[in-house]
Every structure is written in structure tokens, then in C-alpha cells.
Design a protein around this motif. Structure first.
Motif, PDB file in Angstrom:
ATOM      1  N   ALA A 254       0.830  -1.208   0.000  1.00 54.06           N
ATOM      2  CA  ALA A 254       0.000   0.000   0.000  1.00 54.06           C
ATOM      3  C   ALA A 254       0.862   1.256   0.000  1.00 54.06           C
ATOM      4  O   ALA A 254       0.564   2.240  -0.704  1.00 54.06           O
ATOM      5  CB  ALA A 254      -0.925  -0.001   1.212  1.00 54.06           C
ATOM      6  N   ALA A 255       1.960   1.243   0.767  1.00 57.77           N
ATOM      7  CA  ALA A 255       2.861   2.393   0.788  1.00 57.77           C
ATOM      8  C   ALA A 255       3.518   2.604  -0.579  1.00 57.77           C
ATOM      9  O   ALA A 255       3.695   3.743  -1.025  1.00 57.77           O
ATOM     10  CB  ALA A 255       3.931   2.201   1.862  1.00 57.77           C
ATOM     11  N   THR A 256       3.854   1.511  -1.248  1.00 51.54           N
ATOM     12  CA  THR A 256       4.427   1.616  -2.600  1.00 51.54           C
ATOM     13  C   THR A 256       3.420   2.183  -3.582  1.00 51.54           C
ATOM     14  O   THR A 256       3.758   3.003  -4.440  1.00 51.54           O
ATOM     15  CB  THR A 256       4.907   0.232  -3.070  1.00 51.54           C
ATOM     16  N   GLN A 257       2.172   1.754  -3.467  1.00 53.84           N
ATOM     17  CA  GLN A 257       1.120   2.278  -4.335  1.00 53.84           C
ATOM     18  C   GLN A 257       0.946   3.783  -4.141  1.00 53.84           C
ATOM     19  O   GLN A 257       0.851   4.539  -5.114  1.00 53.84           O
ATOM     20  CB  GLN A 257      -0.191   1.547  -4.055  1.00 53.84           C
ATOM     21  N   VAL A 258       0.920   4.228  -2.886  1.00 50.01           N
ATOM     22  CA  VAL A 258       0.787   5.665  -2.605  1.00 50.01           C
ATOM     23  C   VAL A 258       2.007   6.423  -3.118  1.00 50.01           C
ATOM     24  O   VAL A 258       1.889   7.507  -3.708  1.00 50.01           O
ATOM     25  CB  VAL A 258       0.599   5.893  -1.092  1.00 50.01           C
ATOM     26  N   TYR A 259       3.181   5.855  -2.918  1.00 45.20           N
ATOM     27  CA  TYR A 259       4.413   6.521  -3.346  1.00 45.20           C
ATOM     28  C   TYR A 259       4.452   6.693  -4.863  1.00 45.20           C
ATOM     29  O   TYR A 259       4.787   7.776  -5.362  1.00 45.20           O
ATOM     30  CB  TYR A 259       5.615   5.702  -2.884  1.00 45.20           C
ATOM     31  N   THR A 260       4.130   5.644  -5.608  1.00 37.53           N
ATOM     32  CA  THR A 260       4.166   5.749  -7.065  1.00 37.53           C
ATOM     33  C   THR A 260       3.120   6.730  -7.580  1.00 37.53           C
ATOM     34  O   THR A 260       3.363   7.442  -8.560  1.00 37.53           O
ATOM     35  CB  THR A 260       3.939   4.363  -7.694  1.00 37.53           C
ATOM     36  N   ARG A 261       1.956   6.777  -6.912  1.00 37.98           N
ATOM     37  CA  ARG A 261       0.948   7.758  -7.317  1.00 37.98           C
ATOM     38  C   ARG A 261       1.438   9.186  -7.059  1.00 37.98           C
ATOM     39  O   ARG A 261       1.272  10.070  -7.907  1.00 37.98           O
ATOM     40  CB  ARG A 261      -0.356   7.506  -6.567  1.00 37.98           C
ATOM     41  N   ASN A 262       2.080   9.409  -5.928  1.00 37.21           N
ATOM     42  CA  ASN A 262       2.570  10.746  -5.601  1.00 37.21           C
ATOM     43  C   ASN A 262       3.700  11.174  -6.525  1.00 37.21           C
ATOM     44  O   ASN A 262       3.759  12.338  -6.947  1.00 37.21           O
ATOM     45  CB  ASN A 262       3.031  10.795  -4.145  1.00 37.21           C
ATOM     46  N   ILE A 263       4.605  10.249  -6.827  1.00 33.39           N
ATOM     47  CA  ILE A 263       5.727  10.614  -7.699  1.00 33.39           C
ATOM     48  C   ILE A 263       5.233  10.886  -9.110  1.00 33.39           C
ATOM     49  O   ILE A 263       5.777  11.721  -9.833  1.00 33.39           O
ATOM     50  CB  ILE A 263       6.799   9.498  -7.687  1.00 33.39           C
ATOM     51  N   THR A 264       4.166  10.191  -9.525  1.00 34.94           N
ATOM     52  CA  THR A 264       3.573  10.461 -10.840  1.00 34.94           C
ATOM     53  C   THR A 264       2.931  11.842 -10.871  1.00 34.94           C
ATOM     54  O   THR A 264       3.111  12.600 -11.833  1.00 34.94           O
ATOM     55  CB  THR A 264       2.527   9.386 -11.179  1.00 34.94           C
ATOM     56  N   LEU A 265       2.203  12.183  -9.815  1.00 35.61           N
ATOM     57  CA  LEU A 265       1.583  13.511  -9.744  1.00 35.61           C
ATOM     58  C   LEU A 265       2.626  14.616  -9.670  1.00 35.61           C
ATOM     59  O   LEU A 265       2.430  15.706 -10.216  1.00 35.61           O
ATOM     60  CB  LEU A 265       0.646  13.583  -8.542  1.00 35.61           C
ATOM     61  N   THR A 266       3.743  14.343  -9.009  1.00 33.30           N
ATOM     62  CA  THR A 266       4.799  15.350  -8.876  1.00 33.30           C
ATOM     63  C   THR A 266       5.360  15.745 -10.228  1.00 33.30           C
ATOM     64  O   THR A 266       5.663  16.922 -10.466  1.00 33.30           O
ATOM     65  CB  THR A 266       5.922  14.817  -7.972  1.00 33.30           C
TER      66      THR A 266
END
Length: 419
Positions: free
Chosen positions: A129-141
Motif C-alpha cells: 500500500a505504501a508503494t502504491q501511494v508513493y508511485t501515485r505521488n511521484i507520478t503527480l509530482t
């Protein structure tokens, strides 16, 4: 030559928790297709059209840049746009050439994530779940600045097309300085090459849409692949420390096992760990071969481009909007380089932690033959897992050297200008 049927993904792959958003974009542009599509060959046609149009836009922008500008400030934004598209053109062509490798990585990643979901404990699900959130945030960044800049150019184009059409469809007046070009024509100077509505206006809209989507989509997809490898290393480290033989057979009762049986199951578990590390190493090898050419191109082009953009800022820009767009370009270029080097560094760090995980697994409770086996396993775990882009090693130190070099060349240019 690849065949279309060899490049199809199962429909459930497009719901993958880590790659879902990127697969939607890849499906739109035709890089991947689903087995439930009626005409999967049409995806290949879209892929070829998308790639050819991207190269045509890049060629037109480079042609305008090579025509020259009166001063550096006038061409800074166009130059930055052209080099971004050139780097992206290399990446898309490389993705087509290695399309079977991309499909293979996606299939392996999806199967592994589904297997993880079925057997993971609470802690491993938290890591996922933390990886999923991280990849979503880095994509938005990375996508955020691209969409903001593109939306500003679109809104400016719509407003001035409706209320100030003379500044849009009068390229001769713009070239004489009587009218100011719209933001879109500053970013994509297609109309100056061909005073035609389709090429100069519709073409600029299409070129902008390619840049807003394709550039962040590809780079963040590779980042997600690298973060996925990092997730597998995190889970492997956790399982090594636990040394839980019930993962091999949930019906085992450790207290009822004889010492020889316990040693046998632990040896089997060590073999599973070694096989998992070999699979992870093969994944890193595949990712490295997928990105080594485009990342090397990014390394050369972006480091030079950031140096000249800083130099253009030092000379002074006539418009605050130019400051804004140049700042976005510098941020995007630096962010792309940072993502590759930082996540490659994370892979190296978690691979280095693996030998310490073996040391923390309670080896002093093992019998002597198993301790010797564990020693060889630790030696195998100490093999480096570095990633390279042809001549460049991907790590945080290299990224810092790139930034330092770009700043040094900027100071050199500024000093020579002053004298």
C-alpha cells in the motif's frame, strides 16, 4: 519482428495497483493491448502513428531552433521544449524496439503482485500500500507541472484566438514585432515554419498534448518499475529476518520438528530466498537494458540544457511568463534525472541490507552445516546490484555530480559573458 499476439496483456493486468494509471496511457497510445480487444492490431497502428507524429513535431521544433534567434533569451523556451521532445522521441523509439521486454516486465510484475496479495501478511500489505501511494505521488509530482504549463498555454490560446485573433493568425506581424505570439507558439514554433492553420495551429495543439502526457508518463512508468523492484527487496529482507519455515508449509509445527527436519526446512527456505534474489537481479538486468540508451541521452541533453537555461535566466528574461516556463523546464529535467538515480540508489541500498538480514535471522540457533550454507548464501547476497546507463552509473552521487557540473558550466558561461 514482434507479433501482435505476443504483446497482449490479460485484462486484469490493467487493474494492477502500481501500474494502473500508466497502462491506461500506454493503451491509449497503442503500446499495449488487451486480449479481450476485438482488433488488437489497431493498437500497433496507433503506436506507429503516435511515434511518427512525435518525431515530426520534434523535427519541426529542432528546425526552428537551428534557424537561430537574435538572442539567447528569445530561444531559451523553444530550445528547452525541443530537447525535451528529442529525448522523448529517443525513449519512445527505444520502447517500440524493446516492446517485448516492456510486455515481459509487465507480465512478471503483475503475476508477482497478485501472488503477493494472496500470501502476504499485514506488514507486507502495508509495504504494498505504501508503494502504491508513493508511485501515485511521484507520478503527480512530475505530471503536475506539465499539466499546469500545458493548461496555461491552452487557455492563453483559446482566449487570444477568440478576442485577439490578429495576434494568432498573423505570423508576419509577430515576426516584425508588432504583435506578441501566444504561449503555444513560443513553446512550439510550428507556425513560423509553415503559415498553415493545420500545421501551425492544430499541429501545435497536438504537439502540446503529446508533451503533457507522454513525457511524464514514460519517466514515471520506469520509476514505478524501479520502485516495484525495491518493494520486492523490502519484502525479501523482511522474510529473511523472520526465517519462517511455515511459509513453505503452513501445517508445520516448529516445536514438534526434529533438529534434522528443522534444518532441512530451513535449507529449503534459504534456497527459496536465493532464487528470489536471482529473479530480482534478472528484473534489474531487464530494466537496465530497457532504459540504458534513453537515460544516457537524458544525462547528456538535460545536463547541458539546464546549464543554458540557468545562463538565460542570468542574462535576464523579458517576460515573467518566460521565467515561469524556464523554471518548470529546469524542475522537470532535474526531477527526471533525480528519479532514475535516486531509485537506483534505493535498489542498491536494500540489496546491501540483505546480508545483514541473514545475519539477523538467528543463525546461532542453526546446526553447523546449515551455518556454513548460510555463509555462502550471505556471500551471494553481497554481490552488487548496480544499474548503469551505458557509461553512467545510476546513483545519487552521479546525480549530484550532474547538478554540480551544470552549475560549474553555468558559472563559466556567466564569467565569460561578463568579460
Amino acid at each position: 519482428m514482434f507479433r501482435v499476439k505476443d504483446l497482449l496483456l490479460a485484462p486484469e493486468t490493467f487493474d494492477d495497483p502500481i501500474f494502473r494509471n500508466h497502462l491506461c496511457g500506454f493503451r491509449l497510445y497503442g503500446y499495449v493491448a488487451s486480449t479481450d480487444q476485438k482488433r488488437p492490431w489497431f493498437s500497433l497502428v496507433r503506436c506507429i502513428f503516435f511515434t511518427v507524429s512525435l518525431w515530426m513535431c520534434c523535427a519541426l521544433m529542432l528546425a526552428r531552433v537551428f534557424r537561430g534567434y537574435e538572442n539567447l533569451n528569445d530561444g531559451a523556451t523553444s530550445w528547452a521544449t525541443a530537447v525535451q521532445y528529442f529525448a522523448m522521441s529517443i525513449a519512445t523509439l527505444n520502447a517500440i524496439v524493446q516492446r517485448d521486454r516492456v510486455i515481459g516486465l509487465l507480465r512478471v510484475a503483475h503475476a508477482d503482485i497478485q501472488n503477493l496479495i494472496s500470501e502476504a501478511d499485514d506488514r507486507e500489505m502495508e509495504l504494498l500500500a505504501a508503494t502504491q501511494v508513493y508511485t501515485r505521488n511521484i507520478t503527480l509530482t512530475l505530471c503536475g507541472p506539465s499539466f499546469i504549463a500545458g493548461s496555461m498555454a491552452y487557455l492563453d490560446c483559446i482566449y487570444r484566438t477568440v478576442f485577439l485573433p490578429k495576434s494568432v493568425f498573423n505570423s508576419s506581424a509577430v515576426q516584425r514585432g508588432d504583435e506578441q505570439p501566444i504561449l503555444m507558439f513560443q513553446l512550439f514554433p510550428l507556425k513560423e515554419l509553415c503559415d498553415n492553420f493545420v500545421v501551425g495551429y492544430i499541429g501545435a495543439w497536438y504537439a502540446l498534448s503529446l508533451g503533457m502526457t507522454a513525457i511524464p508518463m514514460w519517466h514515471t512508468f520506469i520509476t514505478c518499475l524501479m520502485k516495484y523492484v525495491n518493494l520486492r527487496l523490502q519484502i525479501l529482507n523482511k522474510r529473511v529476518e523472520e526465517m519462517d519455515i511455515t511459509r513453505l508449509n503452513p501445517r508445520l509445527v516448529i516445536d514438534r520438528l526434529a533438529p534434522t527436519e528443522l534444518s532441512h526446512w530451513r535449507k529449503q527456505l534459504l534456497r527459496v530466498f536465493v532464487e528470489e534474489q536471482i529473479r530480482i537481479r534478472n528484473l534489474v538486468y531487464e530494466i537496465q537494458h530497457l532504459i540504458r540508451v534513453p537515460v544516457m541521452v537524458d544525462f547528456i541533453i538535460f545536463s547541458i540544457s539546464m546549464c543554458f537555461l540557468f545562463y538565460a535566466l542570468a542574462l535576464g528574461i523579458s517576460s515573467k511568463m518566460d521565467y515561469f516556463f524556464i523554471g518548470i523546464y529546469i524542475f522537470v529535467m532535474a526531477a527526471i534525472l533525480w528519479m532514475y538515480h535516486w531509485h537506483a540508489t534505493l535498489i542498491v541500498e536494500y540489496n546491501d541490507k540483505l546480508s545483514f538480514a541473514y545475519f539477523s535471522c538467528g543463525w546461532y540457533n542453526f546446526d553447523v552445516p546449515l551455518q556454513r550454507t548460510l555463509l555462502f548464501v550471505m556471500m551471494h547476497a553481497q554481490r552488487p546490484m548496480n544499474m548503469r546507463a551505458l557509461l553512467v552509473e545510476l546513483n545519487l552521487r552521479t546525480f549530484i555530480d550532474i547538478m554540480r557540473g551544470a552549475y560549474s558550466y553555468f558559472n563559466l558561461l556567466r564569467s565569460s559573458h561578463q568579460y
